[in-house]
Design an enzyme around this catalytic site. Structure first.
Site, mmCIF file in Angstrom:
data_model
loop_
_atom_site.group_PDB
_atom_site.id
_atom_site.type_symbol
_atom_site.label_atom_id
_atom_site.label_comp_id
_atom_site.label_asym_id
_atom_site.label_seq_id
_atom_site.Cartn_x
_atom_site.Cartn_y
_atom_site.Cartn_z
ATOM 1 N N TYR A 184 22.504 51.490 40.215
ATOM 2 C CA TYR A 184 21.255 52.180 40.571
ATOM 3 C C TYR A 184 21.227 53.578 39.939
ATOM 4 O O TYR A 184 20.240 53.983 39.322
ATOM 5 C CB TYR A 184 21.089 52.273 42.095
ATOM 6 C CG TYR A 184 19.848 53.041 42.452
ATOM 7 C CD1 TYR A 184 18.591 52.452 42.337
ATOM 8 C CD2 TYR A 184 19.916 54.383 42.833
ATOM 9 C CE1 TYR A 184 17.439 53.161 42.601
ATOM 10 C CE2 TYR A 184 18.765 55.111 43.100
ATOM 11 C CZ TYR A 184 17.532 54.487 42.975
ATOM 12 O OH TYR A 184 16.400 55.199 43.225
ATOM 13 N N ARG A 241 15.063 55.635 52.976
ATOM 14 C CA ARG A 241 15.716 55.308 51.713
ATOM 15 C C ARG A 241 17.219 55.356 51.947
ATOM 16 O O ARG A 241 17.726 56.322 52.515
ATOM 17 C CB ARG A 241 15.336 56.327 50.634
ATOM 18 C CG ARG A 241 14.009 56.002 49.954
ATOM 19 C CD ARG A 241 13.802 56.900 48.769
ATOM 20 N NE ARG A 241 13.499 58.244 49.249
ATOM 21 C CZ ARG A 241 12.290 58.796 49.194
ATOM 22 N NH1 ARG A 241 11.308 58.136 48.649
ATOM 23 N NH2 ARG A 241 12.078 59.994 49.663
#
Ligand code: D9A
Length: 453
Positions: A184, A241
């Site tokens: 990521y 998140r």
């Protein structure tokens, strides 16, 4: 300004940096105030630089210091990434729509007049996407090599972000393994490092080697991104998140959000150490990368974010406040770092300093104590090796280290105390002389008066 000064009250060198900064502010940091230079600029180019300056002021300022041609390429690269980020970030965009935009980002940025007006009203870069045609217009004016580099990174990043946006498990549980975490970070930050390095080499200001050594470029991005992800734990969790990998936090708590629960304080600190350890392992690569940079302006542009990242890691480490509020380095400390990070020897000094701060905070009861010691040892080793190499290289030439005065807070403090002693001594001395004068006169007065009697 007043708050920054109060925060730095016990750090006189930071007070000086703050005062200097405020003095020089009038000679502005934005290129847009240079009317001679921008006289020939198109409206869209000026607008692009206005958008750049709406982001972080200090970061925009170092971009604008770059050599003209490279400066435009980096500015547009930044706005291309920022646009992508603003799409990815916005939770109000329906997922199908979001993914279709992310996947076609490479085509979008060459589509005349494309814009996006459906961002939520709270999205801070909403206006950039509304006026995106100015960015698309200016991209056309870059030379072919720069364009190809920017398009290639835009394509990879857009697709990488789309993969994550459609990954149901990722959306529900966040990042899973440490490998996923690295991946990521690669998409959102490693690619930025790769793109910039290619731009540097393409400009001819840096050797082709800078662009070819991909591992170092990726580490430059990962180090910054990981320090941000650790710092933003609370803020990200509030927005639902989850970037801290489950593989790490599950060793300490049952849910990522449990970390902020005071009843898991000890676990939370240990988990934080593990996250810092992971980030610190990138630091040696970053130092090596910086030691390969030759152009002064490119050096400043690359080094400033890195020294901020190591300073950030040093205050986050073992700091329970990460789970309670937004922990940040003081404004004065930031300014001092910006002033100092102008050559590799100074950057090595800074990394050494903060590595020692981390070593001092390291706790022998922490399960990662030993691994953290080793990681810090490796940073110190890189510092030593690069310093030796640099010094022997520049031995014959004039050493590039700025011979500025570099007083430390402690030294300044001692100086201050000495000054205080000297002045009080002087005042007391004056006082004694004064007393003597008074005594003298009073004796005369009493003498004369006794004579009178
Ligand atoms: C960068 Cl073109 C970033 N990111 C940063 C800023 O630095 C890197 C985004 C777009 C660009 C560049 C950066 C700078 C110099 C060399 C680099 C590099 O590589 C060789 O990127 C790796 O953070 C964002 C990513 C980390 C996702 C890449 C620095 C910056 N600082 C912020 C402070 C903050 O806390 O975000 O933007 C600021 O000054 O506001």
């Amino acid at each position: 300004m007043a708050k920054a000064l109060i925060d730095s009250a016990f750090h006189p060198t930071e007070v000086i940096a703050l005062l200097q900064y405020n003095f020089n502010r009038s000679s502005s940091s934005s290129i847009l105030t240079n009317t001679k230079k921008i006289a020939s600029w198109s409206k869209s180019k000026i607008r692009c630089y206005e958008f750049l300056n709406m982001t972080s002021r200090s970061f925009a300022a170092v971009i604008q210091e770059l050599n003209d041609e490279l400066r435009d390429a980096v500015c547009l690269f930044y706005l291309v990434l920022r646009g992508l980020d603003t799409i990815e970030d916005d939770m109000t965009i329906p997922i199908e729509k979001k993914v279709s935009i992310l996947r076609s980002w490479e085509e979008i940025i060459v589509t005349d007049g494309w814009n996006f007006t459906e961002n939520g009203p709270n999205e801070k870069d909403r206006q950039l996407l509304v006026e995106y045609p100015v960015v698309i217009e200016e991209l056309k004016n870059l030379n072919k090599t720069y364009k190809e580099i920017i398009f290639d990174i835009a394509k990879q990043m857009g697709n990488g972000m789309a993969d994550y946006a459609t990954n149901a498990a990722h959306n529900k549980f966040g990042v899973n393994t440490v490998k996923d975490y690295d991946q990521y970070c690669f998409y959102v930050a490693g690619l930025v490092g790769l793109g910039l390095s290619s731009l540097f080499s393409a400009s001819g200001l840096e050797s082709p080697e800078v662009g070819r050594n991909t591992k170092l470029s990726i580490s430059m991005g990962l180090f910054l991104q990981k320090a941000n992800i650790i710092r933003d734990y609370l803020e990200d969790l509030d927005d639902n998140r989850r970037f801290w990998p489950k593989e790490i936090w599950s060793q300490y708590v049952n849910d990522l959000s449990d970390l902020k629960d005071p009843e898991h304080k000890k676990q939370a600190i240990n988990c934080l150490s593990r996250m810092c350890l992971d980030a610190l392992q990138r630091a040696p690569d970053c130092l090596t990368y910086l030691s390969n940079i030759r152009d002064q302006k490119i050096f400043n542009f690359c080094a400033i974010p890195q020294v901020m990242a190591i300073a950030t890691l040093a205050i986050l480490f073992q700091n329970y406040q990460v789970y309670q509020k937004n922990v940040k380095i003081r404004k004065g400390e930031t300014l001092k770092l910006i002033q100092k990070a102008t050559n590799i020897l100074n950057v090595i000094d800074i990394f050494r300093h903060y590595t020692r701060v981390i070593i001092t905070k390291n706790n022998s009861r922490d399960p990662n104590f030993l691994k953290i010691s080793i990681a810090c040892g490796q940073i110190e080793q890189s510092c030593q090796a690069l310093e030796t190499r640099y010094k022997s290289l520049s031995n014959s030439k004039t050493l590039n280290k700025t011979s500025e005065f570099n007083l430390f807070d402690a030294q300044l403090f001692i100086l201050f105390v000495l000054l205080l002693l000297v002045t009080t001594g002087w005042v007391l001395n004056l006082w004694e002389i004064w007393e003597e004068v008074v005594n003298h006169f009073s004796r005369i007065v009493t003498n004369t008066s006794s004579v009178d009697v």
